[in-house]
Design a protein around this motif. Structure first.
Motif, PDB file in Angstrom:
ATOM      1  N   TRP A  92       0.853  -1.188   0.000  1.00  0.00           N
ATOM      2  CA  TRP A  92       0.000   0.000   0.000  1.00  0.00           C
ATOM      3  C   TRP A  92       0.894   1.244   0.000  1.00  0.00           C
ATOM      4  CZ3 TRP A  92      -5.464  -0.207   0.324  1.00  0.00           C
ATOM      5  CH2 TRP A  92      -5.985  -1.512   0.436  1.00  0.00           C
ATOM      6  N   ALA A  93       0.514   2.227  -0.781  1.00  0.00           N
ATOM      7  CA  ALA A  93       1.264   3.475  -0.812  1.00  0.00           C
ATOM      8  C   ALA A  93       0.418   4.551  -0.149  1.00  0.00           C
ATOM      9  CB  ALA A  93       1.583   3.880  -2.240  1.00  0.00           C
ATOM     10  N   VAL A  94       1.011   5.235   0.814  1.00  0.00           N
ATOM     11  CA  VAL A  94       0.277   6.221   1.593  1.00  0.00           C
ATOM     12  C   VAL A  94       0.970   7.579   1.464  1.00  0.00           C
ATOM     13  CG1 VAL A  94      -0.495   6.863   3.902  1.00  0.00           C
ATOM     14  CG2 VAL A  94      -0.360   4.447   3.259  1.00  0.00           C
TER      15      VAL A  94
ATOM     16  N   ILE B 123       5.585  10.170   0.891  1.00  0.00           N
ATOM     17  CA  ILE B 123       4.841   8.979   0.494  1.00  0.00           C
ATOM     18  C   ILE B 123       5.639   7.784   0.995  1.00  0.00           C
ATOM     19  CG2 ILE B 123       5.949   8.927  -1.789  1.00  0.00           C
ATOM     20  CD1 ILE B 123       3.290   7.802  -2.864  1.00  0.00           C
ATOM     21  N   PHE B 124       4.921   6.790   1.526  1.00  0.00           N
ATOM     22  CA  PHE B 124       5.656   5.593   1.920  1.00  0.00           C
ATOM     23  C   PHE B 124       4.905   4.341   1.492  1.00  0.00           C
ATOM     24  CE2 PHE B 124       3.124   6.638   5.674  1.00  0.00           C
ATOM     25  CZ  PHE B 124       2.581   5.422   6.050  1.00  0.00           C
TER      26      PHE B 124
ATOM     27  N   ALA C 154       9.867  -2.361  10.957  1.00  0.00           N
ATOM     28  CA  ALA C 154       8.579  -2.882  11.410  1.00  0.00           C
ATOM     29  C   ALA C 154       7.671  -1.746  11.874  1.00  0.00           C
ATOM     30  CB  ALA C 154       8.802  -3.856  12.572  1.00  0.00           C
ATOM     31  N   VAL C 155       6.400  -1.843  11.508  1.00  0.00           N
ATOM     32  CA  VAL C 155       5.437  -0.853  11.964  1.00  0.00           C
ATOM     33  C   VAL C 155       4.048  -1.472  11.975  1.00  0.00           C
ATOM     34  CG1 VAL C 155       4.922   0.088   9.676  1.00  0.00           C
ATOM     35  CG2 VAL C 155       4.647   1.540  11.687  1.00  0.00           C
ATOM     36  N   SER C 156       3.272  -1.088  12.970  1.00  0.00           N
ATOM     37  CA  SER C 156       1.863  -1.457  12.972  1.00  0.00           C
ATOM     38  C   SER C 156       1.150  -0.401  13.805  1.00  0.00           C
ATOM     39  CB  SER C 156       1.672  -2.844  13.579  1.00  0.00           C
ATOM     40  OG  SER C 156       1.883  -2.764  14.975  1.00  0.00           O
ATOM     41  N   GLU C 157      -0.159  -0.584  13.889  1.00  0.00           N
ATOM     42  CA  GLU C 157      -0.946   0.375  14.648  1.00  0.00           C
ATOM     43  C   GLU C 157      -0.457   0.459  16.098  1.00  0.00           C
ATOM     44  OE1 GLU C 157      -4.984  -0.724  14.023  1.00  0.00           O
ATOM     45  OE2 GLU C 157      -5.686   1.161  14.885  1.00  0.00           O
ATOM     46  N   THR C 158      -0.070  -0.717  16.641  1.00  0.00           N
ATOM     47  CA  THR C 158       0.290  -0.753  18.065  1.00  0.00           C
ATOM     48  C   THR C 158       1.781  -0.576  18.312  1.00  0.00           C
ATOM     49  OG1 THR C 158       0.232  -3.136  17.786  1.00  0.00           O
ATOM     50  CG2 THR C 158      -1.662  -2.128  18.878  1.00  0.00           C
ATOM     51  N   THR C 159       2.634  -0.909  17.323  1.00  0.00           N
ATOM     52  CA  THR C 159       4.067  -0.675  17.510  1.00  0.00           C
ATOM     53  C   THR C 159       4.547   0.360  16.507  1.00  0.00           C
ATOM     54  OG1 THR C 159       4.497  -2.527  16.033  1.00  0.00           O
ATOM     55  CG2 THR C 159       4.706  -2.961  18.406  1.00  0.00           C
ATOM     56  N   PRO C 160       4.510   1.625  16.914  1.00  0.00           N
ATOM     57  CA  PRO C 160       4.934   2.676  15.993  1.00  0.00           C
ATOM     58  C   PRO C 160       6.446   2.637  15.761  1.00  0.00           C
ATOM     59  CG  PRO C 160       4.424   3.581  18.153  1.00  0.00           C
ATOM     60  CD  PRO C 160       4.065   2.137  18.198  1.00  0.00           C
ATOM     61  N   VAL C 161       6.871   3.284  14.703  1.00  0.00           N
ATOM     62  CA  VAL C 161       8.302   3.441  14.439  1.00  0.00           C
ATOM     63  C   VAL C 161       8.873   4.381  15.492  1.00  0.00           C
ATOM     64  CG1 VAL C 161      10.002   4.265  12.776  1.00  0.00           C
ATOM     65  CG2 VAL C 161       7.905   3.193  11.967  1.00  0.00           C
ATOM     66  N   ARG C 162      10.094   4.076  15.955  1.00  0.00           N
ATOM     67  CA  ARG C 162      10.740   4.970  16.920  1.00  0.00           C
ATOM     68  C   ARG C 162      11.998   5.550  16.299  1.00  0.00           C
ATOM     69  NH1 ARG C 162      12.811   2.498  21.600  1.00  0.00           N
ATOM     70  NH2 ARG C 162      13.157   4.607  22.364  1.00  0.00           N
TER      71      ARG C 162
ATOM     72  N   LYS D  43       7.006  10.811  12.958  1.00  0.00           N
ATOM     73  CA  LYS D  43       5.679  11.100  13.484  1.00  0.00           C
ATOM     74  C   LYS D  43       4.626  11.069  12.372  1.00  0.00           C
ATOM     75  CE  LYS D  43       3.395  14.623  16.174  1.00  0.00           C
ATOM     76  NZ  LYS D  43       3.432  16.035  16.540  1.00  0.00           N
ATOM     77  N   ILE D  44       4.985  11.597  11.218  1.00  0.00           N
ATOM     78  CA  ILE D  44       4.047  11.607  10.090  1.00  0.00           C
ATOM     79  C   ILE D  44       3.731  10.168   9.668  1.00  0.00           C
ATOM     80  CG2 ILE D  44       3.760  12.251   7.671  1.00  0.00           C
ATOM     81  CD1 ILE D  44       5.632  14.681   8.297  1.00  0.00           C
ATOM     82  N   VAL D  45       4.768   9.323   9.602  1.00  0.00           N
ATOM     83  CA  VAL D  45       4.566   7.920   9.206  1.00  0.00           C
ATOM     84  C   VAL D  45       3.655   7.228  10.218  1.00  0.00           C
ATOM     85  CG1 VAL D  45       5.700   5.685   8.934  1.00  0.00           C
ATOM     86  CG2 VAL D  45       6.739   7.734   7.940  1.00  0.00           C
ATOM     87  N   ASN D  46       3.946   7.391  11.503  1.00  0.00           N
ATOM     88  CA  ASN D  46       3.134   6.732  12.531  1.00  0.00           C
ATOM     89  C   ASN D  46       1.687   7.193  12.488  1.00  0.00           C
ATOM     90  OD1 ASN D  46       5.170   5.147  13.557  1.00  0.00           O
ATOM     91  ND2 ASN D  46       5.885   6.756  14.945  1.00  0.00           N
ATOM     92  N   GLY D  47       1.504   8.496  12.300  1.00  0.00           N
ATOM     93  CA  GLY D  47       0.146   9.041  12.225  1.00  0.00           C
ATOM     94  C   GLY D  47      -0.619   8.423  11.065  1.00  0.00           C
ATOM     95  N   ALA D  48       0.075   8.297   9.929  1.00  0.00           N
ATOM     96  CA  ALA D  48      -0.589   7.762   8.738  1.00  0.00           C
ATOM     97  C   ALA D  48      -0.908   6.277   8.924  1.00  0.00           C
ATOM     98  CB  ALA D  48       0.296   7.971   7.512  1.00  0.00           C
ATOM     99  N   VAL D  49       0.000   5.536   9.558  1.00  0.00           N
ATOM    100  CA  VAL D  49      -0.264   4.108   9.787  1.00  0.00           C
ATOM    101  C   VAL D  49      -1.484   3.948  10.701  1.00  0.00           C
ATOM    102  CG1 VAL D  49       0.614   2.025  10.927  1.00  0.00           C
ATOM    103  CG2 VAL D  49       2.073   3.289   9.346  1.00  0.00           C
ATOM    104  N   ARG D  50      -1.518   4.753  11.767  1.00  0.00           N
ATOM    105  CA  ARG D  50      -2.674   4.699  12.681  1.00  0.00           C
ATOM    106  C   ARG D  50      -3.966   5.033  11.950  1.00  0.00           C
ATOM    107  NH1 ARG D  50       0.386   7.161  16.440  1.00  0.00           N
ATOM    108  NH2 ARG D  50      -0.465   9.205  15.938  1.00  0.00           N
TER     109      ARG D  50
END
Lengths: 217, 223
Positions: free
Chosen positions: B105-107, B121-122, B165-173, B202-209
């Motif tokens: 998926w491209a976001v 875009i990621f 790795a990234v998911s709704e519950t484990t954001p990128v740090r 922060k932008i990536v994590n927000g978009a994943v959420r």
């Protein structure tokens, strides 16, 4: 105003009345966009372009613009020209626009342009106004370039992105940031004014006439 | 020399109509010029932006040039394939089956950087829970410092997101670059571009959420 040659019209703005180094005008772009040489050249050339076109327009229409509304008219000319140029650059060459993007709008509020319109273009024929604008534009570009060489050289150890400092050189991060702009401006002004003063002293010594009236200035 | 000769003859006042005519006329001409320039450039600008976006989608999904991908619109709480009529300002997301069979998926997301908004875009594989690639589309970060987050190259900041790795519950740090090995969800920030690096994370994590539930609920679901 005494009669001047086209050469003098052009050279006045380049050095003797350099907008940045002598008149200290246009400080916003001078401080804000001089952290790399590429930015300096781009900003200098873009400003020169707007300067020349808007001064030619003002010199051409000066009889039709009443004195009372001239500032409004001048600013309208600059703003329109910059906005149209912005749109055309974005439409024609997105790459150039990407590089210049944030700076183009800054040109509208560059006081060098208004100053040349007020002080010169509104009182002189089109040809002389164009030369004067071209000279001031080049003077502005040269001043920005000097700032950029110092800031990029010390701040990143590069010139135009090419490494010039030895590998052991630790870049001065501060030169890339706003305080670096102030420090560099002070250094550049100091050097330029010192050189100018020495030159004036030598000239006076050669003429054998110690003039002290200009010393204060 | 008499005194009278030294006093210049006052110019007659400029009639009001003339001031109005000059400013009104000038404004009209300026407006006309602007409208002409706007109309002449709007299509090439739009086409270029669309091209940049299409290139970005293919790049972050590692698709070959001209490979097809699909577009989904966020409307009424779900992803729809057709842009709803009359809706102009809907969020979009893109996806494609990648050469290895997974669905990427491209976001596109944006947020505040140090100087101005950063738009990026990621590519994201929600099933595997990892990022595929990241590309900064627009940024005005400080040249020489913050703009390092938009740089290209094998050692660039954007390259560090590939495989993270990234998911709704484990954001990128975002972590400071040091000798300790990173956890799967950690990315080294750039020295001198700390604020901009954190902003990108922060932008990536927000978009994943924001997109994870929609993607999981969608028919494509990533499988």
């Amino acid at each position: 105003m005494s009669a001047t040659t086209p050469r003098q019209d052009f050279l006045r703005g380049v050095w003797r009345e350099n907008p940045v180094l002598v008149q200290t005008l246009g400080m916003c772009p001078t401080l804000a966009v001089t952290n790399t040489v590429a930015n300096c050249v781009a900003m200098g050339l873009a400003t020169t372009l707007v300067l020349v076109f808007s001064c030619v327009l003002v010199a051409w229409w000066k009889k039709r613009i009443p004195n009372e509304v001239r500032i409004t008219a001048f600013v309208l000319i600059i703003a329109t020209f910059v906005t149209v140029a912005d749109m055309l650059i974005e439409g024609l060459s997105p790459t150039v626009h990407r590089a210049l993007g944030p700076f183009i709008a800054l040109i509208v509020v560059n006081c060098i342009i208004l100053a040349r319109q007020e002080a010169f273009a509104a009182k002189n024929p089109v040809g002389r106004a164009a030369l004067d604008a071209l000279g001031s534009g080049f003077g502005f570009t040269i001043a920005l370039f000097l700032m950029g060489v110092v800031r990029e050289g010390l701040g990143a150890g590069t010139l135009l992105g090419v490494r010039v400092m030895p590998a052991a050189f630790q870049p001065w991060g501060v030169m890339m940031m706003p305080p670096g702009g102030f420090l560099t401006l002070a250094m550049v002004l100091l050097v330029v004014r010192t050189l100018e003063r020495r030159k004036a002293e030598r000239r006076r010594a050669a003429a054998g006439a110690p003039g002290s009236a200009k010393e204060a200035a | 020399m008499s005194d009278a000769a030294a006093v210049p003859v006052p110019k007659p006042p400029v009639p009001a109509w003339k001031l109005l005519a000059v400013l009104g006329g000038g404004g009209a001409v300026a407006g006309l010029l602007l409208v002409v320039a706007y109309l002449a450039t709007i299509e090439p600008i739009r086409a270029h932006k669309a091209q940049v976006l299409a290139d970005g989608v293919r790049e972050v999904l590692a698709l070959p040039a001209d490979a097809p991908y699909e577009e989904r619109w966020w409307s009424g709480g779900r992803l729809v394939a057709e842009r709803p009529a009359g809706a102009d300002d809907l969020d979009r997301i893109w996806f494609a089956r990648r050469p290895d069979g997974s669905v990427g998926w491209a976001v596109v997301a944006e947020g505040n950087g140090f100087a101005d908004r950063i738009r990026l875009i990621f590519g994201w594989d929600p099933v595997a829970g990892r990022l595929l690639a990241l590309k900064v589309l627009e940024s005005k970060e400080t040249p020489g410092l913050g703009d390092a987050v938009a740089a290209d190259g094998p050692a660039s900041f954007r390259a560090r997101f590939t495989g993270v790795a990234v998911s709704e519950t484990t954001p990128v740090r975002g972590v400071k670059a040091d000798a300790t090995p990173n956890a799967p969800n950690e990315v080294d920030t750039v020295t001198g571009a700390t604020v901009s690096s954190r902003a990108v994370v922060k932008i990536v994590n927000g978009a994943v959420r924001r997109w994870a539930p929609a993607v999981a609920a969608s028919r494509e679901g990533g499988r």
